[in-house]
Write an enzyme that holds these catalytic residues in place. Structure first.
Site, mmCIF file in Angstrom:
data_model
loop_
_atom_site.group_PDB
_atom_site.id
_atom_site.type_symbol
_atom_site.label_atom_id
_atom_site.label_comp_id
_atom_site.label_asym_id
_atom_site.label_seq_id
_atom_site.Cartn_x
_atom_site.Cartn_y
_atom_site.Cartn_z
ATOM 1 N N PHE A 18 0.825 -1.216 0.000
ATOM 2 C CA PHE A 18 0.000 0.000 0.000
ATOM 3 C C PHE A 18 0.859 1.266 0.000
ATOM 4 O O PHE A 18 0.576 2.216 -0.711
ATOM 5 C CB PHE A 18 -0.928 -0.006 1.217
ATOM 6 C CG PHE A 18 -2.057 -0.984 1.081
ATOM 7 C CD1 PHE A 18 -3.171 -0.671 0.323
ATOM 8 C CD2 PHE A 18 -2.002 -2.222 1.688
ATOM 9 C CE1 PHE A 18 -4.214 -1.569 0.178
ATOM 10 C CE2 PHE A 18 -3.041 -3.127 1.559
ATOM 11 C CZ PHE A 18 -4.150 -2.805 0.798
ATOM 12 N N GLU A 175 -11.930 -12.031 12.513
ATOM 13 C CA GLU A 175 -12.471 -12.320 11.175
ATOM 14 C C GLU A 175 -12.245 -13.784 10.799
ATOM 15 O O GLU A 175 -13.138 -14.440 10.250
ATOM 16 C CB GLU A 175 -11.847 -11.360 10.156
ATOM 17 C CG GLU A 175 -12.359 -9.937 10.380
ATOM 18 C CD GLU A 175 -11.718 -8.863 9.514
ATOM 19 O OE1 GLU A 175 -12.357 -7.825 9.302
ATOM 20 O OE2 GLU A 175 -10.573 -9.024 9.077
HETATM 21 C C1 LIG Z 1 -4.302 -10.565 7.505
HETATM 22 C C2 LIG Z 1 -4.244 -9.058 7.493
HETATM 23 C C3 LIG Z 1 -5.415 -8.325 7.590
HETATM 24 C C4 LIG Z 1 -5.382 -6.939 7.571
HETATM 25 N N1 LIG Z 1 -6.562 -6.238 7.631
HETATM 26 C C5 LIG Z 1 -6.545 -4.910 7.505
HETATM 27 C C6 LIG Z 1 -7.765 -4.180 7.442
HETATM 28 O O1 LIG Z 1 -8.856 -4.761 7.542
HETATM 29 N N2 LIG Z 1 -7.700 -2.834 7.261
HETATM 30 C C7 LIG Z 1 -6.499 -2.191 7.143
HETATM 31 O O2 LIG Z 1 -6.491 -0.981 6.932
HETATM 32 N N3 LIG Z 1 -5.343 -2.836 7.230
HETATM 33 C C8 LIG Z 1 -5.316 -4.191 7.394
HETATM 34 N N4 LIG Z 1 -4.138 -4.866 7.456
HETATM 35 C C9 LIG Z 1 -2.876 -4.116 7.504
HETATM 36 C C10 LIG Z 1 -2.454 -3.606 6.135
HETATM 37 O O3 LIG Z 1 -2.539 -4.637 5.180
HETATM 38 C C11 LIG Z 1 -1.030 -3.073 6.259
HETATM 39 O O4 LIG Z 1 -1.044 -2.018 7.187
HETATM 40 C C12 LIG Z 1 -0.515 -2.574 4.930
HETATM 41 O O5 LIG Z 1 -0.410 -3.641 4.016
HETATM 42 C C13 LIG Z 1 0.851 -1.931 5.111
HETATM 43 O O6 LIG Z 1 1.312 -1.498 3.873
HETATM 44 P P1 LIG Z 1 2.875 -1.484 3.579
HETATM 45 O O7 LIG Z 1 3.035 -0.853 2.236
HETATM 46 O O8 LIG Z 1 3.611 -0.921 4.718
HETATM 47 O O9 LIG Z 1 3.311 -3.019 3.541
HETATM 48 P P2 LIG Z 1 2.784 -4.210 2.659
HETATM 49 O O10 LIG Z 1 1.459 -3.925 2.073
HETATM 50 O O11 LIG Z 1 2.954 -5.414 3.501
HETATM 51 O O12 LIG Z 1 3.814 -4.265 1.443
HETATM 52 C C14 LIG Z 1 5.167 -4.566 1.619
HETATM 53 C C15 LIG Z 1 5.729 -4.990 0.272
HETATM 54 O O13 LIG Z 1 7.133 -5.053 0.387
HETATM 55 C C16 LIG Z 1 7.611 -6.212 -0.260
HETATM 56 N N5 LIG Z 1 8.868 -6.568 0.380
HETATM 57 C C17 LIG Z 1 9.077 -6.817 1.697
HETATM 58 N N6 LIG Z 1 10.368 -7.061 1.923
HETATM 59 C C18 LIG Z 1 11.010 -6.984 0.726
HETATM 60 C C19 LIG Z 1 12.369 -7.159 0.317
HETATM 61 N N7 LIG Z 1 13.306 -7.464 1.193
HETATM 62 N N8 LIG Z 1 12.651 -7.010 -0.980
HETATM 63 C C20 LIG Z 1 11.689 -6.710 -1.882
HETATM 64 N N9 LIG Z 1 10.388 -6.532 -1.546
HETATM 65 C C21 LIG Z 1 10.062 -6.664 -0.265
HETATM 66 C C22 LIG Z 1 6.507 -7.233 -0.011
HETATM 67 O O14 LIG Z 1 6.560 -8.276 -0.955
HETATM 68 C C23 LIG Z 1 5.264 -6.380 -0.141
HETATM 69 O O15 LIG Z 1 4.770 -6.332 -1.465
HETATM 70 C C24 LIG Z 1 -4.138 -6.267 7.483
HETATM 71 C C25 LIG Z 1 -2.954 -6.995 7.394
HETATM 72 C C26 LIG Z 1 -3.003 -8.385 7.394
HETATM 73 C C27 LIG Z 1 -1.729 -9.169 7.293
#
Ligand SMILES: Cc1cc2nc3c(=O)[nH]c(=O)nc-3n(C[C@H](O)[C@H](O)[C@H](O)COP(=O)(O)OP(=O)(O)OC[C@H]3O[C@@H](n4cnc5c(N)ncnc54)[C@H](O)[C@@H]3O)c2cc1C
Length: 424
Positions: A18, A175
């Site tokens: 995200f 959930e």
């Molecule tokens: C089961 C579950 C349910 C959830 N439910 C909700 C909800 O209902 N509402 C809500 O708002 N939030 C929810 N969340 C939380 C939300 O999904 C996260 O807050 C959000 O995804 C965070 O975004 P981000 O970009 O920080 O990380 P992420 O979306 O996790 O993206 C990280 C990306 O980095 C990549 N990556 C990681 N390490 C490396 C590396 N070393 N090299 C290359 N690529 C890498 C991964 O592949 C991934 O694509 C939920 C999370 C989970 C796990």
């Protein structure tokens, strides 16, 4: 003599979740060349992962190829690679195959995984839910448990196969518990001959004093009562002290269970470690108010891999809207810097918290308005459909949900990754 055109500013984004994706979208039109690196080829809508794990949705309904999402952006190059370090002095991102990618500005958006509070040995018995692989592994375990119970003649072993333990009563645990209960009580009964799937036990175990601790007391109490009304056994104030292939121990009691789901605790990615940056207990980078890493004005971190305070001094929650707001802010700040300006510090705006409880109920806390029950469930559904990307995914998920709602049928009840010989 004319001088050669200046090289565009190189922005490297690690992670197309995200936060990272929103930063890439926000940089559209900026005089930059973007390299977006992810170790998976898809962007994943994690909030609906539990629906894949419980056979309600198919994997392709909640994930998109990253290249497809950025196909109209010639300024963005997508790399399928695993980052394992940052050489900040040489301004290079290091890949695990020995390659490196140079940057002028770096955005780390690498998210988090589940944590076992020092008990990593529990992971094989109690898998968590973070990736599509995790979800299909859990789906397999849940469906295989019913299949094995159908053939099991020993009553104790059959009971263990029909006991599903979920550890952690945050939104994901609630959930998962509610949906497994729906699956056992509404979807599966007509399909089995030797077992009554309605007798399956779904046990939700929480170390703290209430379910959905992040919600106000009354919504948390409502969620607790709703779970019990659909047959989920809720255990509070009991930390799990042991997880094995045969079950769990909590509060000194052993419960035999062949399927255990871990929905407690997260641990940030290794971004803080890569840079020797200050981090909290969950390894989240403590970023400065402009989302940069202390001592590195050209390196930003956003989303679940960071920690930062909201305007009230409370930590910004690890949720998708927070990661998106941070990604958008960083993109705007990079644009401002490139034209010689800057922006005021990041300010998080909380829009609300939502959680589904079984098929027809949800709780919503907008701060100014609290909702529960069926109306909340409709709003929960509409909000999730709205946040999916693209008309096809929206229509497909809406249709799957309407089908579940009307017929209790879950189309994604497929056991993949092995034959009937493969044990759990
Ligand atoms: C089961 C579950 C349910 C959830 N439910 C909700 C909800 O209902 N509402 C809500 O708002 N939030 C929810 N969340 C939380 C939300 O999904 C996260 O807050 C959000 O995804 C965070 O975004 P981000 O970009 O920080 O990380 P992420 O979306 O996790 O993206 C990280 C990306 O980095 C990549 N990556 C990681 N390490 C490396 C590396 N070393 N090299 C290359 N690529 C890498 C991964 O592949 C991934 O694509 C939920 C999370 C989970 C796990």
């Amino acid at each position: 003599m004319t001088s050669p055109p200046a090289e565009p500013h190189r922005v490297v984004i690690v992670g197309a979740g995200f936060g990272g994706l929103e930063a890439a979208f926000g940089l559209a039109g900026a005089p930059v060349r973007i390299t977006l690196i992810d170790r998976r080829n898809h962007h994943l809508f994690q909030p609906l992962l539990y629906q894949v794990a419980t056979a309600s949705l198919a994997t392709s309904e909640i994930a998109w190829p990253i290249r497809y999402l950025l196909r109209d952006r010639p300024d963005v190059t997508t790399l399928f690679a695993n980052v394992n370090g940052v050489d900040a002095a040489a301004k290079r991102v290091l890949l695990d195959d020995g390659d490196a990618v140079a940057y002028d500005t770096l955005i780390l958006a690498t998210g988090a995984r589940h944590a076992y509070f020092g008990h990593d040995e529990w992971e094989p018995f109690a898998p968590g839910l973070k990736t599509l692989e995790d979800a299909t592994t859990l789906r397999r375990r849940i469906l295989v448990a019913f299949e094995r119970a159908e053939r099991e003649t020993d009553p104790e072993r059959r009971a263990a196969l029909l006991t599903f333990v979920i550890i952690g009563a945050g939104p994901t645990g609630v959930e998962m518990a509610g949906t497994i209960a729906d699956l056992a009580k509404d979807t599966l009964p007509p399909d089995f001959r030797n077992i009554d799937t309605r007798k399956a036990r779904v046990v939700l175990i929480e170390a703290g004093p209430r379910v959905l601790a992040g919600f106000p007391d009354d919504l948390s109490a409502y969620a607790h009562a709703s779970l019990e009304s659909i047959g989920v056994e809720v255990v509070l104030d009991k930390p799990v002290t042991e997880c094995t292939a045969d079950g769990v121990v909590f509060g000194g009691n052993r419960l035999e269970a062949k399927t255990i789901v871990w929905a407690a605790g997260v641990r940030a990615s290794r971004a803080a470690e890569w840079l020797g940056a200050p981090a909290d207990r969950a390894h989240r980078v403590q970023v400065l108010p402009d989302m940069t890493i202390p001592g590195h004005p050209d390196i930003f971190a956003v989303g679940d891999t960071t920690t930062i305070a909201d305007p009230h001094g409370k930590p910004v929650p690890g949720i998708a809207p927070a990661a998106k707001q941070e990604g958008r802010y960083v993109a705007a700040l990079i644009k401002a810097r490139l034209s010689g300006g800057t922006l005021p510090p990041f300010r998080y705006k909380h829009a609300g918290s939502l959680a589904q409880i079984g098929k027809r109920k949800a709780v919503i806390d907008f701060g100014w308005l609290k909702l529960r029950g069926n109306l909340a469930w409709w709003i929960w559904g509409i909000a999730h459909i709205y946040f999916l990307i693209g008309l096809r995914h929206r229509l497909s998920v809406a249709l799957s949900w309407l089908w579940i709602h009307a017929r209790d049928q879950r189309a994604a009840r497929l056991i993949t990754q092995g034959s009937s010989k493969v044990t759990q």
